[in-house]
Structure formats: structure tokens, C-alpha cells
Design a protein around this motif. Sequence first.
Motif, short mmCIF file in Angstrom:
data_model
loop_
_atom_site.label_atom_id
_atom_site.label_comp_id
_atom_site.label_asym_id
_atom_site.label_seq_id
_atom_site.Cartn_x
_atom_site.Cartn_y
_atom_site.Cartn_z
N ALA A 8 77.70 72.57 -12.66
CA ALA A 8 76.63 73.56 -12.85
C ALA A 8 77.23 74.91 -13.19
O ALA A 8 78.42 75.16 -12.93
CB ALA A 8 75.77 73.65 -11.59
N VAL A 9 76.40 75.76 -13.76
CA VAL A 9 76.80 77.14 -14.07
C VAL A 9 75.67 78.05 -13.60
O VAL A 9 74.49 77.79 -13.87
CB VAL A 9 77.04 77.34 -15.58
CG1 VAL A 9 77.40 78.79 -15.87
CG2 VAL A 9 78.14 76.41 -16.07
N SER A 10 76.03 79.09 -12.89
CA SER A 10 75.00 80.01 -12.39
C SER A 10 74.48 80.90 -13.51
O SER A 10 75.04 80.94 -14.60
CB SER A 10 75.60 80.89 -11.28
OG SER A 10 76.51 81.81 -11.84
N ASP A 11 73.39 81.59 -13.21
CA ASP A 11 72.84 82.53 -14.20
C ASP A 11 73.87 83.57 -14.61
O ASP A 11 73.88 84.04 -15.74
CB ASP A 11 71.61 83.24 -13.62
CG ASP A 11 70.40 82.32 -13.59
OD1 ASP A 11 70.42 81.31 -14.32
OD2 ASP A 11 69.45 82.63 -12.85
N GLY A 12 74.76 83.87 -13.67
CA GLY A 12 75.79 84.87 -13.95
C GLY A 12 76.99 84.28 -14.66
O GLY A 12 77.97 85.00 -14.90
N GLY A 13 76.95 82.98 -14.94
CA GLY A 13 78.04 82.36 -15.68
C GLY A 13 79.17 81.83 -14.83
O GLY A 13 80.24 81.47 -15.35
N ARG A 14 78.96 81.75 -13.52
CA ARG A 14 80.01 81.24 -12.63
C ARG A 14 80.03 79.72 -12.67
O ARG A 14 78.97 79.07 -12.57
CB ARG A 14 79.79 81.72 -11.20
CG ARG A 14 79.77 83.22 -11.05
CD ARG A 14 79.60 83.63 -9.60
NE ARG A 14 80.81 83.38 -8.81
CZ ARG A 14 80.89 83.63 -7.50
NH1 ARG A 14 79.83 84.10 -6.85
NH2 ARG A 14 82.01 83.40 -6.86
N ARG A 15 81.21 79.14 -12.83
CA ARG A 15 81.36 77.69 -12.82
C ARG A 15 81.22 77.18 -11.39
O ARG A 15 81.85 77.71 -10.47
CB ARG A 15 82.73 77.28 -13.37
CG ARG A 15 82.93 77.62 -14.85
CD ARG A 15 84.39 77.29 -15.24
NE ARG A 15 84.61 77.40 -16.66
CZ ARG A 15 84.93 78.53 -17.29
NH1 ARG A 15 85.00 79.67 -16.59
NH2 ARG A 15 85.13 78.54 -18.58
N LEU A 16 80.41 76.14 -11.23
CA LEU A 16 80.18 75.58 -9.89
C LEU A 16 80.50 74.09 -9.89
O LEU A 16 80.12 73.36 -10.82
CB LEU A 16 78.73 75.81 -9.47
CG LEU A 16 78.28 77.28 -9.41
CD1 LEU A 16 76.79 77.35 -9.06
CD2 LEU A 16 79.11 78.05 -8.39
N TYR A 17 81.19 73.65 -8.85
CA TYR A 17 81.68 72.27 -8.77
C TYR A 17 81.21 71.60 -7.48
O TYR A 17 80.91 72.27 -6.48
CB TYR A 17 83.21 72.25 -8.80
CG TYR A 17 83.80 72.86 -10.05
CD1 TYR A 17 84.13 72.08 -11.15
CD2 TYR A 17 84.04 74.24 -10.12
CE1 TYR A 17 84.68 72.64 -12.30
CE2 TYR A 17 84.58 74.81 -11.26
CZ TYR A 17 84.89 74.01 -12.35
OH TYR A 17 85.43 74.57 -13.48
N THR A 18 81.18 70.26 -7.52
CA THR A 18 80.79 69.46 -6.35
C THR A 18 81.99 68.64 -5.87
O THR A 18 83.04 68.59 -6.52
CB THR A 18 79.65 68.50 -6.71
OG1 THR A 18 80.14 67.55 -7.68
CG2 THR A 18 78.46 69.24 -7.29
N ASP A 19 81.79 67.98 -4.73
CA ASP A 19 82.85 67.11 -4.21
C ASP A 19 83.15 65.98 -5.18
O ASP A 19 84.30 65.52 -5.30
CB ASP A 19 82.44 66.53 -2.85
CG ASP A 19 82.45 67.58 -1.75
OD1 ASP A 19 83.28 68.51 -1.84
OD2 ASP A 19 81.65 67.47 -0.81
#
Length: 273
Positions: free
Chosen positions: A48-59
Motif C-alpha cells: 500500500a501507499v499512503s496519501d502522502g506517498g509513504r510505502r507501506l508493507y505487511t508481514d
Amino acid sequence: MKQEVINMGKYRAIPEGYMTVGEVAKKIGITIRTLQYYDKEGVFSPSAVSDGGRRLYTDKDLIKLHQILSLKSLGFSLDDIRGRLISLDTPAEVANALNEQATDIRRKIEALADSLTEIEKLKAEVLQIQTVDFKKYADIIVNLQMKNEFYYLIKHFDDETLDHIRDRFDKESGLAFMNKFNRLSDEVMQLQKDNVPPESERSQHLVKEYWDMIIEFTNGDMSMLPKLMEIGNFDGTKNEWEQKQALANTYLEPALEIYFSKLGVNPFGEETK
């Protein structure tokens, strides 16, 4: 992988179950720049990517990243890795991915073990040669990679003889020659064990085949004979093969003298009358 956008609204907290690129980098022990590069190359993208463009990861992403890093450590390129990544949606698929990694690691272990053995053998030969001779080192390495168990004989040859061998034999013909040589040596040892006289027909037939092999090796160049005799004189033998050849020579020498006497020739000098 299709990315979903998470609307973080007015708060900065990371949604439950997600990690930032910095957290992933810290957990796995790699740099943020590496993760960004993998994303750019389409090998490992965030879930996923936040509205602010931060990369987000899961386990789940961590397991996939483990696949990638494992394959990378085994020498696979990123292009290779793309084609080897396995879906991780079911326990069977996860187990299959781990099994693939285990198989690749076993292959790597075997290859590293072979490389270590080759290095240790080359080191031993280098110390025995006692002079820096990269041409011989290269020949030894090639023969080690060929799995030629007689690689160590190279140190006994001078440059001229080695040049002759390089020109005369390739991998297939060289190994075939050594197999023939060992077969004849075993037959000589058997004659010796059976107390067969050197002048017997059985012995002389074998000696002829042995001499024909020498002619094959030298390509008829009799000037090479003194060098071969010097190489074949295994004084202070250190291994079983050389000990066997030394014993075989004690039978071959008188048998060859009889053979040449019957032919009326002396390959080491002028023709006899």
C-alpha cells in the motif's frame, strides 16, 4: 502487485498491520535505498501507499522479501528472480516457496563445497611448485573443474610438454587417454602379480599396446621420451596412484627392453643391429 491507497486523513499513525519502508529495512537488515530500488525495478513493491506517498508493507511482504534476498544471495539476477517468485496465498504455496529456496541453497552449498575443495587443492599445488607459474595454475584450475583426478601431475611437466598436451588433447580426448593409461597400468600390475615373465607373449602384447600409447601421446616425437622418463620416475611417491606407477615401472622397464630388442630398434638412440 496492485497497490491500494490508504487515506490517512489528519493522523500520521501507521494503520495496524502495516510497516513503513524504514521499519522493514530495520527488520530485515537492508537499506531503504535497496527497497526503493527493488520497487523501481518491479521486483518488490509495497502492499500500500499512503496519501502522502509513504510505502507501506505487511508481514506477507517480509516473506516475499526473504525470497528475493535468498535468491539474490545465491547469485540470481533481478530478472531471474522475477520469474522465480512464487505466490504466497495458501500454506501450500508458502511451503512450495520455501522448498524452492531450500533446493537452491543446497545447490549453492554443493557448489561452494566444490569451490573450497578446488581452492585447497590448488593451494597445495602452488606450494609444491614453489615458483609463481600462472600458466600451470590455470591448467590445474581447468583440470579441477573437469573433475580430472590427475590434476596434480601438471606440476611435473615443463612448459614445452604442457604446450604439447594443450595442442594434442582436449577435455574429452585427454580424459580418454588417462583412462586408457590407467587400464594398461592395472593390467601391468596384474601381470606382475601373476608372475608372468616379461618375455612372454601375453606380456609382450601388452607392452606393444603400452608403447603404442606412448607414441600416441608424443605424436611420434621421440625427443619427448627423456622428459617422460623423468616424469615417470616417481621418487619419494606421496600418493597411491604414484606408488602404483612406480611398481608398474619395475615390470615395464625389462619388458620394454625385450620388446625393443626383438624389433631391433632403440627409441632412445640409433637403430641396433
